[in-house]
Design a protein around this motif. Structure first.
Motif, PDB file in Angstrom:
ATOM      1  N   GLU A  15      -8.889  72.520  23.530  1.00 34.85           N
ATOM      2  CA  GLU A  15      -8.794  73.751  22.738  1.00 34.85           C
ATOM      3  C   GLU A  15      -9.913  74.727  23.083  1.00 34.85           C
ATOM      4  N   MET A  16     -11.113  74.223  23.269  1.00 33.72           N
ATOM      5  CA  MET A  16     -12.236  75.074  23.634  1.00 33.72           C
ATOM      6  C   MET A  16     -11.973  75.781  24.961  1.00 33.72           C
ATOM      7  N   GLU A  17     -11.431  75.038  25.933  1.00 36.52           N
ATOM      8  CA  GLU A  17     -11.117  75.631  27.232  1.00 36.52           C
ATOM      9  C   GLU A  17      -9.999  76.661  27.106  1.00 36.52           C
ATOM     10  N   ALA A  18      -9.000  76.368  26.293  1.00 36.58           N
ATOM     11  CA  ALA A  18      -7.897  77.309  26.096  1.00 36.58           C
ATOM     12  C   ALA A  18      -8.373  78.569  25.380  1.00 36.58           C
ATOM     13  N   GLU A  19      -9.289  78.413  24.438  1.00 40.81           N
ATOM     14  CA  GLU A  19      -9.798  79.545  23.665  1.00 40.81           C
ATOM     15  C   GLU A  19     -10.469  80.580  24.565  1.00 40.81           C
ATOM     16  N   ARG A  20     -11.149  80.116  25.595  1.00 42.43           N
ATOM     17  CA  ARG A  20     -11.867  81.059  26.457  1.00 42.43           C
ATOM     18  C   ARG A  20     -10.999  81.570  27.610  1.00 42.43           C
ATOM     19  N   THR A  21      -9.764  81.080  27.738  1.00 43.19           N
ATOM     20  CA  THR A  21      -8.914  81.522  28.853  1.00 43.19           C
ATOM     21  C   THR A  21      -7.573  82.068  28.375  1.00 43.19           C
ATOM     22  N   THR A  22      -6.626  81.206  28.095  1.00 46.78           N
ATOM     23  CA  THR A  22      -5.243  81.635  27.842  1.00 46.78           C
ATOM     24  C   THR A  22      -4.889  81.791  26.376  1.00 46.78           C
ATOM     25  N   LYS A  23      -5.735  81.260  25.485  1.00 47.67           N
ATOM     26  CA  LYS A  23      -5.499  81.275  24.033  1.00 47.67           C
ATOM     27  C   LYS A  23      -4.363  80.346  23.608  1.00 47.67           C
ATOM     28  N   ILE A  24      -3.743  79.676  24.555  1.00 44.12           N
ATOM     29  CA  ILE A  24      -2.711  78.668  24.288  1.00 44.12           C
ATOM     30  C   ILE A  24      -3.075  77.426  25.090  1.00 44.12           C
ATOM     31  N   TYR A  26      -2.526  74.591  27.444  1.00 44.29           N
ATOM     32  CA  TYR A  26      -1.630  74.126  28.504  1.00 44.29           C
ATOM     33  C   TYR A  26      -2.108  72.756  28.996  1.00 44.29           C
ATOM     34  N   PRO A  27      -1.262  72.035  29.752  1.00 40.27           N
ATOM     35  CA  PRO A  27      -1.681  70.723  30.261  1.00 40.27           C
ATOM     36  C   PRO A  27      -2.984  70.749  31.055  1.00 40.27           C
ATOM     37  N   VAL A  28      -3.242  71.839  31.805  1.00 36.44           N
ATOM     38  CA  VAL A  28      -4.489  71.910  32.564  1.00 36.44           C
ATOM     39  C   VAL A  28      -5.699  71.837  31.637  1.00 36.44           C
ATOM     40  N   HIS A  29      -5.568  72.357  30.435  1.00 40.25           N
ATOM     41  CA  HIS A  29      -6.681  72.296  29.487  1.00 40.25           C
ATOM     42  C   HIS A  29      -6.919  70.856  29.028  1.00 40.25           C
ATOM     43  N   LEU A  30      -5.852  70.082  28.933  1.00 39.32           N
ATOM     44  CA  LEU A  30      -6.019  68.665  28.595  1.00 39.32           C
ATOM     45  C   LEU A  30      -6.820  67.948  29.674  1.00 39.32           C
ATOM     46  N   LEU A  31      -6.514  68.270  30.943  1.00 36.69           N
ATOM     47  CA  LEU A  31      -7.239  67.641  32.043  1.00 36.69           C
ATOM     48  C   LEU A  31      -8.696  68.097  32.065  1.00 36.69           C
ATOM     49  N   LEU A  32      -8.926  69.367  31.772  1.00 36.48           N
ATOM     50  CA  LEU A  32     -10.304  69.847  31.663  1.00 36.48           C
ATOM     51  C   LEU A  32     -11.014  69.162  30.499  1.00 36.48           C
ATOM     52  N   GLY A  33     -10.289  68.914  29.418  1.00 33.69           N
ATOM     53  CA  GLY A  33     -10.865  68.201  28.285  1.00 33.69           C
ATOM     54  C   GLY A  33     -11.298  66.799  28.644  1.00 33.69           C
ATOM     55  N   VAL A  34     -10.511  66.136  29.484  1.00 33.94           N
ATOM     56  CA  VAL A  34     -10.876  64.795  29.956  1.00 33.94           C
ATOM     57  C   VAL A  34     -12.189  64.848  30.725  1.00 33.94           C
ATOM     58  N   LEU A  35     -12.350  65.862  31.567  1.00 32.29           N
ATOM     59  CA  LEU A  35     -13.566  65.986  32.375  1.00 32.29           C
ATOM     60  C   LEU A  35     -14.787  66.323  31.532  1.00 32.29           C
ATOM     61  N   PRO A  50     -16.949  65.585  41.176  1.00 36.52           N
ATOM     62  CA  PRO A  50     -17.867  66.555  40.579  1.00 36.52           C
ATOM     63  C   PRO A  50     -17.408  68.005  40.695  1.00 36.52           C
ATOM     64  N   ASN A  51     -16.510  68.301  41.638  1.00 38.59           N
ATOM     65  CA  ASN A  51     -16.029  69.676  41.799  1.00 38.59           C
ATOM     66  C   ASN A  51     -14.651  69.894  41.189  1.00 38.59           C
ATOM     67  N   LEU A  52     -14.096  68.886  40.511  1.00 40.15           N
ATOM     68  CA  LEU A  52     -12.735  69.011  39.988  1.00 40.15           C
ATOM     69  C   LEU A  52     -12.667  70.054  38.872  1.00 40.15           C
ATOM     70  N   THR A  53     -13.689  70.114  38.034  1.00 39.65           N
ATOM     71  CA  THR A  53     -13.694  71.118  36.962  1.00 39.65           C
ATOM     72  C   THR A  53     -13.634  72.522  37.543  1.00 39.65           C
ATOM     73  N   GLU A  54     -14.413  72.779  38.581  1.00 40.70           N
ATOM     74  CA  GLU A  54     -14.406  74.093  39.219  1.00 40.70           C
ATOM     75  C   GLU A  54     -13.048  74.401  39.843  1.00 40.70           C
ATOM     76  N   ILE A  55     -12.451  73.409  40.493  1.00 43.24           N
ATOM     77  CA  ILE A  55     -11.132  73.606  41.101  1.00 43.24           C
ATOM     78  C   ILE A  55     -10.110  73.999  40.038  1.00 43.24           C
ATOM     79  N   LEU A  56     -10.104  73.279  38.933  1.00 43.41           N
ATOM     80  CA  LEU A  56      -9.123  73.554  37.881  1.00 43.41           C
ATOM     81  C   LEU A  56      -9.362  74.917  37.235  1.00 43.41           C
TER      82      LEU A  56
END
Length: 287
Positions: A15-24, A26-35, A50-56
């Motif tokens: 949710e934090m990642e979605a709040e600063r980007t798309t406001k909704i 998405y599955p990519v935010h779940l993966l960022l949440g895992v990281l 170590p670079n996966l967060t930047e890639i996503l």
């Protein structure tokens, strides 16, 4: 749906990642949440990539999301989620049920992200080493428990009886296991009953066996805990926790300094129950 504490934190990070980007969400935010969840296998994934967060994050900026997508409410999120995210969570829940588990964990979530065949998600994960990510986060992992300073815990009184299995229990235990979990563990159970001091504990109520746990039975390997199982209708009552410690207590008495939990599924259960630690994977390269 029940979530592990770690999976709830992952959803919050998403949710934090979605709040600063798309406001909704998405599955990519779940993966960022895992990281962002730097514990256990999630930390291991971060270390190996170590670079996966930047890639996503770069791909989130590049992909054209549907600006008309308003999403919808879905507990326990406070932000709206996309339809694809709902599909991911439904798939994760089905995976959880398939393995007769009762808490949704990080492994279910990551597995579902890659299984849901969505255009946006495919674009985000294109070129990633999906098999390795799944190997780290979603596949069963070996864990280890130090018994050097282990002490047997106290348990609240209950109507459940825990005792060592006897030869006369062999037939009923095998029937219970086959009914609840299939026949994959029967050879290991047979190995247990072939030993003079049977390394199997069973839980009984008035109607018979409702759970079991053992050690030194899988491929007759010494110091290896498992398998363990509780009837689905008796989960979340502390029976598995008690059976686990009866085995660990006896392993400590035998003289083992460590207990290895082979191919553990519910990692967080063992982490909390006995301070088990995931044995890290070794890879030849770091992408």
């Amino acid at each position: 749906m029940r979530y592990t504490d770690r999976s709830l934190r992952i959803l919050k990070y998403a949710e934090m990642e979605a709040e600063r980007t798309t406001k909704i969400v998405y599955p990519v935010h779940l993966l960022l949440g895992v990281l962002l969840e730097r514990t256990s296998v999630c930390a291991e994934l971060y270390i190996n990539y170590p670079n996966l967060t930047e890639i996503l994050n770069n791909r989130v900026k590049e992909i054209q999301f549907d600006k008309g997508d308003e999403g919808f409410n879905y507990e326990p999120f406070t932000l709206n989620i996309s339809q694809t995210t709902e599909r991911v969570l439904v798939h994760a829940e089905n995976q959880m049920k398939r393995f007769k588990q009762v808490y949704l964990n990080e492994g279910h979530i990551v597995d579902a992200i890659f299984k849901v065949n969505d255009r946006l998600t495919r674009a985000i994960i294109d070129g990633l080493d999906v098999s390795r990510i799944l190997e780290i986060v979603s596949l069963p992992r070996d864990m280890v428990v130090s018994l050097k300073d282990y002490s047997f815990p106290s348990f609240p009184k209950s109507g459940i009886t825990i005792r060592k299995a006897k030869q006369k229990d062999a037939s009923s235990l095998k029937t219970f296991i086959e009914k609840e979990f299939g026949n994959g563990w029967l050879d290991s159970i047979e190995n247990g009953f072939l030993q003079e001091d049977i390394p199997i504990f069973i839980a009984l109520d008035g109607e018979g066996i409702i759970g079991f746990a053992c050690f030194d039975v899988v491929r007759r390997k010494k110091g290896l805990f498992g398998p363990m199982g509780t009837s689905f209708s008796n989960r979340i009552q502390g029976i598995g926790y008690t059976l686990l410690h009866y085995c660990l207590g006896e392993m400590k008495e035998i003289g083992y300094e460590f207990a290895v939990i082979g191919e553990a599924g519910p990692l967080e259960f063992y982490e909390k129950a006995c301070n088990a630690v995931v044995i890290p994977k070794k890879f030849t390269d770091h992408r």
